[in-house]
Design an enzyme around this catalytic site. Structure first.
Site, PDB file in Angstrom:
ATOM      1  N   TRP A 153       0.813  -1.206   0.000  1.00  0.00           N
ATOM      2  CA  TRP A 153       0.000   0.000   0.000  1.00  0.00           C
ATOM      3  C   TRP A 153       0.856   1.269   0.000  1.00  0.00           C
ATOM      4  CZ3 TRP A 153      -0.950  -4.160   3.318  1.00  0.00           C
ATOM      5  CH2 TRP A 153      -2.042  -4.945   2.966  1.00  0.00           C
ATOM      6  N   GLY A 154       2.176   1.106  -0.122  1.00  0.00           N
ATOM      7  CA  GLY A 154       3.062   2.261  -0.149  1.00  0.00           C
ATOM      8  C   GLY A 154       3.415   2.788   1.217  1.00  0.00           C
ATOM      9  N   SER A 155       3.120   2.022   2.243  1.00  0.00           N
ATOM     10  CA  SER A 155       3.393   2.480   3.609  1.00  0.00           C
ATOM     11  C   SER A 155       4.786   2.037   4.047  1.00  0.00           C
ATOM     12  CB  SER A 155       2.343   1.904   4.566  1.00  0.00           C
ATOM     13  OG  SER A 155       2.566   2.364   5.882  1.00  0.00           O
ATOM     14  N   THR A 156       5.497   2.914   4.746  1.00  0.00           N
ATOM     15  CA  THR A 156       6.819   2.613   5.287  1.00  0.00           C
ATOM     16  C   THR A 156       6.690   2.321   6.786  1.00  0.00           C
ATOM     17  OG1 THR A 156       7.261   4.921   5.849  1.00  0.00           O
ATOM     18  CG2 THR A 156       7.862   4.181   3.613  1.00  0.00           C
ATOM     19  N   PRO A 157       7.718   1.747   7.404  1.00  0.00           N
ATOM     20  CA  PRO A 157       7.678   1.537   8.859  1.00  0.00           C
ATOM     21  C   PRO A 157       7.430   2.831   9.631  1.00  0.00           C
ATOM     22  CG  PRO A 157       9.420   0.218   7.906  1.00  0.00           C
ATOM     23  CD  PRO A 157       8.886   1.075   6.797  1.00  0.00           C
TER      24      PRO A 157
ATOM     25  N   ASP B 139       3.783   3.732   9.428  1.00  0.00           N
ATOM     26  CA  ASP B 139       3.001   2.863  10.318  1.00  0.00           C
ATOM     27  C   ASP B 139       3.171   3.274  11.778  1.00  0.00           C
ATOM     28  OD1 ASP B 139       3.531  -0.203   8.383  1.00  0.00           O
ATOM     29  OD2 ASP B 139       2.053   1.397   8.191  1.00  0.00           O
TER      30      ASP B 139
ATOM     31  N   LYS C 105     -13.979 -15.249  -4.342  1.00  0.00           N
ATOM     32  CA  LYS C 105     -15.412 -15.387  -4.084  1.00  0.00           C
ATOM     33  C   LYS C 105     -16.152 -14.462  -5.043  1.00  0.00           C
ATOM     34  CE  LYS C 105     -18.892 -15.090  -0.409  1.00  0.00           C
ATOM     35  NZ  LYS C 105     -19.113 -14.821   1.030  1.00  0.00           N
TER      36      LYS C 105
ATOM     37  N   ASP D 296     -20.705 -17.743  12.260  1.00  0.00           N
ATOM     38  CA  ASP D 296     -20.681 -18.961  11.445  1.00  0.00           C
ATOM     39  C   ASP D 296     -19.399 -19.746  11.710  1.00  0.00           C
ATOM     40  OD1 ASP D 296     -21.556 -20.842   9.645  1.00  0.00           O
ATOM     41  OD2 ASP D 296     -20.974 -19.715   7.863  1.00  0.00           O
TER      42      ASP D 296
END
Length: 473
Positions: free
Chosen positions: A108-112, A115, A184, A281
């Site tokens: 997603w283009g995220s770096t540490p 985050d 699905k 379920d």
């Protein structure tokens, strides 16, 4: 497992900005996996697990053995992403000292650093900044009136030429970017059914929020064209139902480990801050086995947020009534404890080797639960580790409030597994002791025979010769 399944698959903890808040749960068998046929866990996968658990010594040992600190999973996440999300500064420092890239980008283009900022892990932010991590740029604003979701998959990338049905006729296998995935589809026939379309969107909304080792991994979806599709990881080992059909009964230790996997996944769902999720379920065919032998909870088609009120009662047309709690069947008010009831039935089935109320129809089983009947314990008591039968009985209490939470269940199962480990150690020691005693007795027996032959047998022969001589005379 198919021969062409190459990429090890793994999800863990918080992930990018898509993941909800989660309280980490204790793990006692990050490296004690339930494997078959002598298979070994991929070193990179083990590194991700240990980073999630904050096992500093285990991480050092793996890196010393040559495992790459920059190992990437299917979403291009690294161990540094995991540690940054979880706020484990000691792990972050070890990884950076061992050569981990400070600014890797995930799917997603995220770096540490991005985050760590999202999850407000201040100590980790400071460490990453000290090592030169760059702050993420602000995202571009989409000017078109209809924004395409970041998880959107181009349907032309999905290859169904070698597709096969997986379970319930709902999911099929396909190839996507060189890996096998489970797809699905929402058929054209049900697109006019508002209720089915709503369920599809509800499941999609739930899946994209979930990131945990014991929850099936959401990869993306097709929502801008027909047929609409949800794409998740493909787990070639199949579901727990298939395993129980082959094995009938599971070994007690395996059953307890599997129960821990299910409980960890369910605890994650129930403890999502603000919006806990009720699965509704939970049954063996909706519990899948990954390539490391772990179990993952799947199929959120009828799941719902605790905070969402239903427009109409939940019915057995949506799922199998063999495993649903009595309060759900009787359309009473219910909460996350409904999943605890289903969990108890699954654990008992793994030990007993037979479905709950196997002799009854689905509706009859539900009526039996509502009448306070429970499946009998027919397996020998020795197959139930100490404390497990009591835990099952507490989990299927008639009053939901008396049932334990999955957080409590995890602690109980860990204690049971720990007790089993000590019991096995004593058995090994006793076996070794008896082997030594038997060996000593055998040695003494041989020594006695030797002395008899040397000191007694010659005298007996002389006496016999003298007797024969007298007899001849």
């Amino acid at each position: 497992m198919e021969d062409d399944y190459q990429t090890p698959r793994f999800t863990i903890g918080r992930q990018s900005s898509m993941a909800p808040e989660k309280i980490p749960e204790p793990s006692i068998h990050s490296e004690e996996e339930v494997l078959e046929d002598g298979e070994e866990i991929d070193g990179g996968v083990r590194l991700m697990y240990l980073c999630n658990e904050g096992d500093v010594e285990g991480i050092k040992e793996l890196l010393d053995s040559g495992i790459d600190a920059n190992y990437r999973d299917i979403d291009d996440r690294t161990a540094l992403h995991v540690a940054a999300c979880q706020g484990l500064k000691d792990v972050v420092e070890i990884l950076l000292d061992r050569g981990a890239d400070v600014d890797p980008k995930d799917r997603w283009g995220s770096t540490p650093l991005a985050d760590a900022i999202f999850y407000k892990n201040v100590d980790v932010i400071k460490i990453l900044e000290t090592h030169g991590a760059k702050h993420p740029m602000a995202p571009m604003h989409v000017k078109t009136p209809r924004e395409v979701p970041e998880y959107e998959i181009n349907p032309s990338e999905l290859d169904f030429t070698q597709s096969k049905e997986i379970t319930k006729g709902t999911y099929c296998m396909a190839m996507w970017r060189g890996i096998q995935v489970a797809v699905k589809k929402l058929d054209d026939k049900v697109l006019s059914d508002d209720d089915q379309v709503r369920k599809f969107h509800d499941e999609l909304a739930l899946l994209q929020r979930l990131r945990h080792p014991n929850i099936v991994q959401f990869l993306g979806a097709v929502t801008q064209s027909n047929p609409m599709m949800i794409v998740t990881e493909y787990l070639p080992r199949g579901d727990l139902r298939e395993l129980l059909k082959r094995k009938v009964q599971l070994k007690p230790a395996t059953a307890v480990r599997y129960a821990l996997d299910i409980a960890r996944g369910m605890s994650y769902l129930h403890e999502i801050k603000g919006d806990p999720i009720i699965h509704r379920d939970l049954e063996p065919s909706n519990i899948l086995r990954d390539d490391t032998g772990h179990l993952k909870v799947a199929d959120f088609g009828v799941s719902k947020l605790v905070t969402v009120k239903e427009d109409k009662p939940f019915t057995c047309l949506d799922t199998s009534c063999k495993y649903i709690a009595p309060e759900v069947f009787t359309s009473e008010e219910y909460d996350t404890k409904a999943d605890v009831f289903s969990f108890a039935l699954i654990v008992q089935e793994m030990i007993e080797g037979r479905m709950p109320f196997a002799e009854k129809e689905d509706s009859e089983a539900s009526e039996a639960y509502a009448s306070k009947e429970r499946p009998l314990f027919k397996a020998p008591s020795k197959l139930y580790p100490h404390g497990l039968k009591t835990l099952i009985e507490e989990c299927w209490q008639d009053k939901p409030a008396k049932r334990p939470t999955f957080r409590e269940i995890i602690k109980r199962l860990e204690s049971i597994l720990h007790h089993m480990g000590h019991k096995r150690q004593w058995r090994v020691l006793l076996s070794l002791f008896f082997c030594l005693v038997s060996g000593f007795c055998l040695f003494m027996s041989s020594l006695t025979c030797f002395f008899f032959h040397v000191f007694i047998s010659d005298e007996a022969i002389d006496m016999l010769s003298e007797f024969r001589a007298q007899e001849e005379t």
